[in-house]
Every structure is written in structure tokens, then in C-alpha cells.
Design an enzyme around this catalytic site. Structure first.
Site, PDB file in Angstrom:
ATOM      1  N   HIS A 307       0.858  -1.190   0.000  1.00 48.99           N
ATOM      2  CA  HIS A 307       0.000   0.000   0.000  1.00 48.99           C
ATOM      3  C   HIS A 307       0.885   1.226   0.000  1.00 48.99           C
ATOM      4  CE1 HIS A 307      -3.137   2.827   1.134  1.00 48.99           C
ATOM      5  NE2 HIS A 307      -3.956   1.920   0.642  1.00 48.99           N
ATOM      6  N   ASP A 364      -8.033  -5.130  -0.208  1.00 48.49           N
ATOM      7  CA  ASP A 364      -8.554  -5.939  -1.305  1.00 48.49           C
ATOM      8  C   ASP A 364      -8.223  -7.415  -1.182  1.00 48.49           C
ATOM      9  OD1 ASP A 364      -9.831  -3.951  -2.683  1.00 48.49           O
ATOM     10  OD2 ASP A 364      -7.987  -3.291  -3.644  1.00 48.49           O
TER      11      ASP A 364
HETATM   12  N1  ACO Z   1       4.350  -7.689  -4.937  1.00 52.42           N
HETATM   13  C1  ACO Z   1       5.691  -7.703  -5.054  1.00 52.42           C
HETATM   14  N2  ACO Z   1       6.485  -6.615  -4.839  1.00 52.42           N
HETATM   15  C2  ACO Z   1       5.888  -5.464  -4.498  1.00 52.42           C
HETATM   16  C3  ACO Z   1       4.491  -5.366  -4.367  1.00 52.42           C
HETATM   17  C4  ACO Z   1       3.715  -6.522  -4.584  1.00 52.42           C
HETATM   18  N3  ACO Z   1       2.395  -6.491  -4.460  1.00 52.42           N
HETATM   19  N4  ACO Z   1       4.164  -4.107  -4.023  1.00 52.42           N
HETATM   20  C5  ACO Z   1       5.316  -3.428  -3.953  1.00 52.42           C
HETATM   21  N5  ACO Z   1       6.373  -4.255  -4.240  1.00 52.42           N
HETATM   22  C6  ACO Z   1       7.789  -3.895  -4.195  1.00 52.42           C
HETATM   23  C7  ACO Z   1       8.192  -3.076  -5.415  1.00 52.42           C
HETATM   24  O1  ACO Z   1       8.651  -3.907  -6.460  1.00 52.42           O
HETATM   25  C8  ACO Z   1       9.276  -2.211  -4.831  1.00 52.42           C
HETATM   26  O2  ACO Z   1      10.436  -3.004  -4.708  1.00 52.42           O
HETATM   27  P1  ACO Z   1      11.910  -2.337  -4.886  1.00 52.42           P
HETATM   28  O3  ACO Z   1      12.002  -1.307  -3.789  1.00 52.42           O
HETATM   29  O4  ACO Z   1      12.851  -3.482  -4.764  1.00 52.42           O
HETATM   30  O5  ACO Z   1      11.907  -1.726  -6.272  1.00 52.42           O
HETATM   31  C9  ACO Z   1       8.789  -1.893  -3.410  1.00 52.42           C
HETATM   32  O6  ACO Z   1       7.967  -3.035  -3.061  1.00 52.42           O
HETATM   33  C10 ACO Z   1       7.964  -0.613  -3.295  1.00 52.42           C
HETATM   34  O7  ACO Z   1       6.877  -0.696  -4.230  1.00 52.42           O
HETATM   35  P2  ACO Z   1       6.281   0.541  -5.030  1.00 52.42           P
HETATM   36  O8  ACO Z   1       5.597   0.031  -6.236  1.00 52.42           O
HETATM   37  O9  ACO Z   1       7.349   1.583  -5.207  1.00 52.42           O
HETATM   38  O10 ACO Z   1       5.248   1.116  -3.967  1.00 52.42           O
HETATM   39  P3  ACO Z   1       4.075   2.110  -4.303  1.00 52.42           P
HETATM   40  O11 ACO Z   1       3.760   2.791  -3.029  1.00 52.42           O
HETATM   41  O12 ACO Z   1       4.396   2.936  -5.507  1.00 52.42           O
HETATM   42  O13 ACO Z   1       2.886   1.121  -4.746  1.00 52.42           O
HETATM   43  C11 ACO Z   1       1.043  -0.358  -4.668  1.00 52.42           C
HETATM   44  C12 ACO Z   1       1.861   0.704  -3.901  1.00 52.42           C
HETATM   45  C13 ACO Z   1       0.641   0.170  -6.044  1.00 52.42           C
HETATM   46  C14 ACO Z   1      -0.242  -0.626  -3.860  1.00 52.42           C
HETATM   47  C15 ACO Z   1       1.895  -1.637  -4.810  1.00 52.42           C
HETATM   48  O14 ACO Z   1       2.222  -2.140  -3.531  1.00 52.42           O
HETATM   49  C16 ACO Z   1       1.189  -2.721  -5.640  1.00 52.42           C
HETATM   50  O15 ACO Z   1       1.315  -2.722  -6.860  1.00 52.42           O
HETATM   51  N6  ACO Z   1       0.443  -3.655  -4.977  1.00 52.42           N
HETATM   52  C17 ACO Z   1      -0.314  -4.659  -5.697  1.00 52.42           C
HETATM   53  C18 ACO Z   1      -1.625  -4.065  -6.216  1.00 52.42           C
HETATM   54  C19 ACO Z   1      -2.618  -3.822  -5.106  1.00 52.42           C
HETATM   55  O16 ACO Z   1      -2.881  -4.666  -4.264  1.00 52.42           O
HETATM   56  N7  ACO Z   1      -3.226  -2.632  -5.150  1.00 52.42           N
HETATM   57  C20 ACO Z   1      -4.301  -2.250  -4.195  1.00 52.42           C
HETATM   58  C21 ACO Z   1      -3.828  -1.169  -3.283  1.00 52.42           C
HETATM   59  S1  ACO Z   1      -5.055  -0.810  -2.083  1.00 52.42           S
HETATM   60  C22 ACO Z   1      -6.163   0.098  -2.910  1.00 52.42           C
HETATM   61  O17 ACO Z   1      -5.896   0.820  -3.840  1.00 52.42           O
HETATM   62  C23 ACO Z   1      -7.502   0.040  -2.474  1.00 52.42           C
END
Ligand code: ACO
Length: 428
Positions: A307, A364
Site C-alpha cells: 500500500h 482488497d
Molecule cells: N508484490 C511484489 N512486490 C511489491 C508489491 C507486490 N504487491 N508491491 C510493492 N512491491 C515492491 C516493489 O517492487 C518495490 O520493490 P523495490 O524497492 O525493490 O523496487 C517496493 O515493493 C515498493 O513498491 P512501489 O511500487 O514503489 O510502492 P508504491 O507505493 O508505488 O505502490 C502499490 C503501492 C501500487 C499498492 C503496490 O504495492 C502494488 O502494486 N500492490 C499490488 C496491487 C494492489 O494490491 N493494489 C491495491 C492497493 S489498495 C487500494 O488501492 C484500495
């Protein structure tokens, strides 16, 4: 404690005011920075930018706190109802008995949608994603209520538009489902409360009596409360941004629905179930998918994990996980997806990759399992999220309007070509 921050740049010093919120959050106010220094700030994805001040929702991502208008989400989920929470978000206070009755009654009286709109549904292809249908029908409401488009609307007109949208949205959503399965649409029943009425329009049939299971009514009411607002997320910021151009409420909310659709935002609930199905069909090797999620060369992400703001736990996910267990027990349903989800959660929470990056199940992760048990098809999950988020979007739009916020218009740092001369096609 000082209430300014000092920025030193090119031998000059700039004093920037520091704004403090009611929970002692602090922000450097850079609104005059460009005029004084020609500098702008750069923050891709607005990861560290406050776009507004707001009195609606407080969340502390480190401590896992979420409050609507000061009330903890745990208390609201346990004691309140979705309609009461909608009132709280939009008008700022819990309603008195008479206020709640009037609000409920107003919403009940506006649930019908214009008969001509039925023809819109018939024109969509059978496989149309319900989010596309719901977004466009919501925007189409503005064509049936043109008075909503006036920038100098009276307070009464704004109130009427809010009530109309809250009321009609559940009909719009349920009809999108009926249309997708080729069933006749069900008209709203004024004798039913909001959630029962929605379930009646989703699962009722003209030829049969339908009584919603109270276990399902309670669980859905709770889910809607948990989704009702979440401060300046992607879809809410979209609603405020579109609304800042003085576009009408229906158009602004329709834009928010589109923003919610993406799998990185509200679309994640559909993506979670698809991922769990993929794992199950692949033989159920949870560790294999954990490894895929960790592999930077593999685009696979663990949907429902991580998140932007919560970095220890998502308080909504904890409530939903319990509600999910309770509901499946009461209904006597066993879902193999739940077992896979629990294994996945346990494996991820014990894996240094997820621990170091503070990736936890979000709202979710378990909601899709509840929706499945209710008989709601996967493609409708994000519509269910939109149904819950609607009061929050409306409250945020109303606040933006009341604050007389300027049109949203971020800046950029240009990194393209500097000026060059046009070449004739033969010379390229
Ligand atoms: N699976 C694997 N790796 C992940 C995930 C994941 N679900 N989420 C983040 N990471 C990793 C990234 O690859 C990144 O790694 P790095 O630092 O080695 O490059 C690190 O964790 C940080 O991730 P970001 O994408 O920079 O974090 P951001 O805050 O931009 O994204 C997000 C948040 C979009 C929710 C992300 O965690 C994601 O894509 N999750 C999966 C989709 C999801 O469940 N979305 C619902 C969110 S809740 C809502 O909107 C109601």
C-alpha cells in the site's frame, strides 16, 4: 517549535511556512516558492505531496490508524451502518435520528433511473466490463439532470444532486450486473433498506420472492463502510481534480470510477481472485508465486499486497479478514481460495523481501473472497468497491467546492528536445 522551514539555493535563503494539521502532521507550504525563486518541486506519483487540507479522513500509515471525521474505523464497522457513515462523511457529524430517517427516505425516493437509460444498457456488448458501463452511465446522469452542470448551482441543487447520485448508483451498479448475465433488471423496492435493496436488485427475479440473507446484508454493510473513504488516493484525487475545473458531480465521480478501475487501485480485488485462481489451477504451489513476485525480471506482483500509505498493516484488512472467516462459517461455505490466501499471507509475512519492503495484505486481499461467497461475480468486485467509496468521493468533492479550491494544474520539468527547426520530409 518553528513554523517556517528554510531553503537555501543559489546563495539565497527562502523562508517557507510550515502548516500543522490537527493530528500534528506537518507540511512545508511551497505555494509561493515559484514566484519567489522560480523553483518548483518534483514528486512523481505525488508520493510526498499534500494536494489539499481536509477535515474528512485521517490515516496514519505507520500506526495503521483510519478515522472518518475523527471516529475510528473499528467503531464504525462494528456499530454504524453504511448510510449513517455516508451521512457522517458528507455532512461532518453523525446524524440525529430524524436526520438519518430523512436522509434514508430521500435516498429511497430517488433510486429509480430514467426509463430511457435502460436502452443504454441494452446497447453495450454482452461482455462489457461493468466498470466501463457504470462509469459511463454515471456520467450520463448529467445529461438527464442538466441543472447539475451550472457552475453557480445553489446549495439546494447540490444537495439534490448528491442524494440523486447516492440513490441511483446502487441501481446503476445492480443493473450493470443484470445486463451482463442477460437477466431482466429489477426495479428498486422502497420498502427495503439500502443494502437489502441493492441485493434485491442484484439477485431478485421478477418471478420469485427474494429475501436477502441477514448474514450477507450485515457483511456487505460492513464492507461498504470499510471502503467509504480513504483520503487523497488515486480515485479521490481524480474526483477532486476533475471537480476543480467545476465539472459537475456526475462527471467528476465518473472520472473517479475510471481511476478506481486500474489493478493497482480498486481493480486489485478482481486481480486478487484471478491470482488465487491462477495459483490453484497451477497446482497450488504458493512458494512458486512468492518467488515470482520477488523476481524483478518477472512482472508478476502479489495482488492485494502493499500500500502506498500503510506500512505496518491495513486496519481495514484486519477487520475484513475476521468478517470473512465469520461469514463463511455462518454460511457454511468452504472456499479453497481462502486456504490459498491464508497460505500466501503467511508465506509473505515471513519472507524478508516482503518484511523489508513493509508489504502487508491490503483491503482488497480478502474482500474478493467475501464477494464470491455472496455470489457476486469477479468482474463486479470493483463496482462493489465503487459503491462503497461513493460517499467518500462525494464528501471530498463537496469539501473541494466549499473550500473554493483553485483548478488543479501540476507543473513539470521538461526533459525533451530544446528548440529545433522543422525538416522537409526528403531531408529526414
Ligand atoms: N508484490 C511484489 N512486490 C511489491 C508489491 C507486490 N504487491 N508491491 C510493492 N512491491 C515492491 C516493489 O517492487 C518495490 O520493490 P523495490 O524497492 O525493490 O523496487 C517496493 O515493493 C515498493 O513498491 P512501489 O511500487 O514503489 O510502492 P508504491 O507505493 O508505488 O505502490 C502499490 C503501492 C501500487 C499498492 C503496490 O504495492 C502494488 O502494486 N500492490 C499490488 C496491487 C494492489 O494490491 N493494489 C491495491 C492497493 S489498495 C487500494 O488501492 C484500495
Amino acid at each position: 517549535m518553528t513554523n517556517t522551514a528554510t531553503l537555501n539555493f543559489n546563495d539565497k535563503s527562502y523562508e517557507l511556512p510550515v502548516v500543522t494539521g490537527s493530528e500534528n502532521e506537518q507540511a512545508i507550504d511551497i505555494q509561493k516558492l515559484r514566484a519567489d525563486s522560480e523553483l518548483i518541486t518534483l514528486d512523481s506519483g505525488y508520493k510526498n505531496t499534500g494536494a489539499t487540507t481536509s477535515e474528512i479522513t485521517f490515516l496514519d500509515g505507520e500506526k495503521g490508524i483510519l478515522r472518518y471525521r475523527g471516529y475510528p474505523i473499528e467503531q464504525l464497522a462494528e456499530k454504524s451502518s453504511f448510510i449513517e457513515v455516508a451521512y457522517l462523511l458528507i455532512y461532518g457529524e453523525l446524524p440525529k435520528k430524524a436526520q438519518l430517517e430523512k436522509f434514508q427516505n430521500d435516498i429511497t425516493r430517488h433510486t429509480l433511473i430514467h426509463e430511457d437509460m435502460k436502452r443504454f444498457y441494452e446497447a453495450y456488448p454482452a461482455k462489457a466490463h461493468p466498470m466501463g458501463v457504470v462509469a459511463s452511465i454515471t456520467c450520463s446522469l448529467s445529461t438527464f439532470y442538466p441543472e447539475s452542470q451550472q457552475p453557480n448551482r445553489s446549495a439546494e441543487e447540490i444537495e439534490l444532486t448528491i442524494v440523486r447520485l447516492l440513490a441511483k448508483f446502487s441501481t446503476i451498479a445492480a443493473w450493470a450486473y443484470k445486463n451482463s448475465v442477460g437477466h431482466p433488471v429489477m426495479y428498486p423496492k422502497n420498502s427495503l433498506h439500502y443494502v437489502e435493496n441493492f441485493l434485491h436488485m442484484m439477485f431478485g427475479m421478477p418471478t420469485e420472492n427474494f429475501d436477502a440473507d441477514p448474514v450477507i446484508v450485515n457483511a456487505l454493510d460492513k464492507l461498504l463502510i470499510l471502503h467509504a473513504d480513504h483520503e487523497q488516493n488515486c480515485s479521490t484525487s481524480t474526483v477532486r481534480m476533475v471537480g476543480s475545473s467545476q465539472a459537475n458531480l456526475y462527471a467528476s465521480i465518473s472520472a473517479g470510477i475510471c481511476a478506481l478501475w486500474g489493478p493497482l487501485h480498486g481493480g486489485a480485488n478482481q486481480a486478487v481472485i484471478e491470482m488465487l485462481e491462477q495459483i490453484k489451477n497451477d497446482g497450488g504451489d504458493v512458494q512458486k508465486f512468492i518467488n515470482k513476485a520477488k523476481d524483478k525480471n518477472d512482472p508478476f506482483r502479489l495482488m492485494g499486497f502493499g500500500h502506498r500509505v500503510y506500512k505496518n498493516f491495513d486496519p481495514r484488512a484486519s477487520i475484513i479478514k475476521d468478517a470473512c472467516d465469520q461469514m463463511l462459517n455462518k454460511l457454511g461455505v468452504s472456499d479453497p481460495m481462502l486456504d490459498i490466501a491464508k497460505q500466501l499471507e503467511e508465506a509473505a509475512l515471513n519472507d524478508p523481501y516482503f518484511v523489508e519492503r513493509k508489504l502487508y495484505p491490503n483491503v482488497d486481499f480478502y474482500s474478493g473472497i467475501i464477494y464470491r461467497a455472496m455470489g457476486i461475480p469477479t468482474e463486479m468486485f470493483t463496482v462493489m468497491f465503487a459503491l462503497g467509496r461513493l460517499p467518500g468521493w462525494i464528501a471530498q468533492w463537496k469539501e473541494m467546492l466549499g473550500n473554493k479550491e483553485p483548478i488543479s494544474r501540476p507543473r513539470q520539468i521538461y526533459t525533451g528536445h530544446t528548440q529545433r527547426n522543422y525538416q522537409n520530409i526528403a531531408d529526414r
